[in-house]
Every structure is written in C-alpha cells, then in structure tokens.
Design a protein around this motif. Structure first.
Motif, short mmCIF file in Angstrom:
data_model
loop_
_atom_site.label_atom_id
_atom_site.label_comp_id
_atom_site.label_asym_id
_atom_site.label_seq_id
_atom_site.Cartn_x
_atom_site.Cartn_y
_atom_site.Cartn_z
N ILE A 131 6.99 -2.59 -7.40
CA ILE A 131 5.86 -3.52 -7.35
C ILE A 131 6.06 -4.61 -6.28
CG2 ILE A 131 6.67 -5.10 -9.14
CD1 ILE A 131 3.06 -3.86 -8.76
N ASP A 132 7.31 -4.92 -5.96
CA ASP A 132 7.59 -5.96 -4.97
C ASP A 132 7.55 -5.44 -3.54
OD1 ASP A 132 7.99 -7.87 -6.99
OD2 ASP A 132 10.09 -7.26 -7.21
N SER A 133 7.47 -4.12 -3.36
CA SER A 133 7.58 -3.59 -2.01
C SER A 133 6.25 -3.53 -1.26
CB SER A 133 8.22 -2.20 -2.01
OG SER A 133 7.32 -1.21 -2.43
N PHE A 134 5.11 -3.56 -1.96
CA PHE A 134 3.86 -3.45 -1.21
C PHE A 134 3.06 -4.74 -1.23
CE2 PHE A 134 2.96 -1.24 -5.22
CZ PHE A 134 1.84 -1.89 -5.69
N SER A 135 2.34 -4.96 -0.12
CA SER A 135 1.66 -6.23 0.10
C SER A 135 0.16 -6.15 -0.15
CB SER A 135 1.90 -6.70 1.54
OG SER A 135 1.40 -5.74 2.44
N ASP A 136 -0.36 -4.96 -0.26
CA ASP A 136 -1.81 -4.83 -0.37
C ASP A 136 -2.12 -3.62 -1.24
OD1 ASP A 136 -4.45 -4.76 2.15
OD2 ASP A 136 -4.44 -5.46 0.10
N ASN A 137 -3.14 -3.72 -2.06
CA ASN A 137 -3.50 -2.55 -2.86
C ASN A 137 -5.01 -2.46 -3.07
OD1 ASN A 137 -3.84 -4.60 -4.68
ND2 ASN A 137 -2.57 -3.72 -6.27
N ALA A 138 -5.75 -2.68 -2.04
CA ALA A 138 -7.21 -2.58 -2.09
C ALA A 138 -7.70 -2.02 -0.76
CB ALA A 138 -7.83 -3.94 -2.36
N PHE A 139 -8.96 -1.63 -0.74
CA PHE A 139 -9.53 -1.17 0.52
C PHE A 139 -9.65 -2.37 1.45
CE2 PHE A 139 -12.77 0.63 3.36
CZ PHE A 139 -12.19 1.88 3.58
N PRO A 140 -9.17 -2.28 2.69
CA PRO A 140 -9.16 -3.44 3.59
C PRO A 140 -10.57 -3.90 3.96
CG PRO A 140 -8.51 -1.47 4.77
CD PRO A 140 -8.65 -1.08 3.32
N GLU A 141 -10.70 -5.20 4.15
CA GLU A 141 -11.97 -5.78 4.55
C GLU A 141 -12.42 -5.17 5.87
OE1 GLU A 141 -13.71 -10.12 5.80
OE2 GLU A 141 -12.04 -10.05 4.40
N LYS A 142 -13.66 -4.75 5.93
CA LYS A 142 -14.27 -4.13 7.12
C LYS A 142 -13.57 -2.82 7.50
CE LYS A 142 -16.01 -8.47 8.91
NZ LYS A 142 -16.04 -9.40 10.01
#
Length: 163
Positions: A131-142
């Motif tokens: 859980i600490d290794s990733f910085s983003d977990n959503a579809f990126p803006e634009k």
C-alpha cells in the motif's frame, strides 16, 4: 528453464506454497498470466501469519520477493527478466510496466481499454506491491500521465497512447 533471450522461467505447480531463498532466490520477478481469466499472487511474511501482498495478475506484474517470505501463485508464469517481454506492451494491453525497461520515461495519454469497468492507473515507486509503494490509484485527470525511470506503471482497464 532458460530462454534464448536471456530471460529465466521458473516452473512451479499452481497453488504450491514456496519459500523465497529456499525454493528459489530472492529477487525481482515478473509474473505473466497464463490463463484467459487472469491469475493471482499471494505473499506471506516469514511466519506465514501476515499476508503482505495479494495481487491479481490480469496480464503482468512485477514483484520483489525477499528471503524468508512465502509465495503462492495461481495461473501465472514467473520469470527473472534480462530483457522486456514483447507481449508486455502498455500500448496494447493493461498490466504492470517497468519504466526504463518496458516503457520509455515521458508523458502519455491513458485511454480506457476492454470491459466496462472503471480504468485505474497506479504509479509505484518500487515493485514491493504494498500500500505504501504506489502514489496514485485513479484515472488521471484529462487522461494524461508522466512517468520517470524507475517507476512501475500499473494499468487496469486502460492502455497508453503516445502524446
């Protein structure tokens, strides 16, 4: 098993509990699903008490395994890679990609791919897959992302297009 391209495949029976450092060396490994419906990987601590990682392998996954951990892999092939697999292509299929190895650093467009499920993008700083290794977990803006060498890019239900 050794391949001409320098990559090493480790053959194990599915759902066999393996000890890292005893059954195979600690290292970073590439998992590729060998089943139409995908596969999975579970990693436990040295006492087989705490689950450290549960990951679906819809196409590909990078994972660093440490001595003393335990691994179970279902419907996956496991490799030590010297070169990127041609089948692990972020412009053709979802999966996990090592920036600077499978994919050049830079800016990319992210587009939905496959089923109707929501696209998800994760940028990992390493291949520990916690859980600490990733910085983003959503579809990126634009629908745009920027990745740098050393990142691990995970694409679920989406692929990349060149900007």
């Amino acid at each position: 098993t050794y391949y001409d391209d320098g990559n090493v495949s480790l053959d194990f029976e599915d759902q066999e509990l393996l000890e890292v450092g005893k059954d195979f060396p600690a290292d970073e490994y590439f998992f590729s699903s060998n089943d139409t419906y995908g596969g999975g990987v579970v990693v436990w601590d040295s006492k087989i008490e705490d689950v450290l990682c549960v990951a679906d392998v819809n196409n590909s996954l990078y994972l660093t395994l440490k001595e003393g951990q335990f691994l179970m892999s279902v419907n996956c092939d496991m490799y030590r890679l010297e070169k990127s697999f041609k089948e692990n292509d972020p412009f053709a299929c979802p999966g996990m990609f090592k920036v600077g190895f499978d994919l050049e650093p830079g800016k990319y467009n992210v587009v939905p791919y496959g089923n109707d499920e929501e696209p998800v993008v994760r940028i990992h700083k390493d291949s520990k897959y916690d859980i600490d290794s990733f910085s983003d977990n959503a579809f990126p803006e634009k629908g745009k992302i920027k990745v740098k060498k050393g990142d691990y890019l995970e694409l679920d239900n989406c692929i990349l297009e060149k900007e």
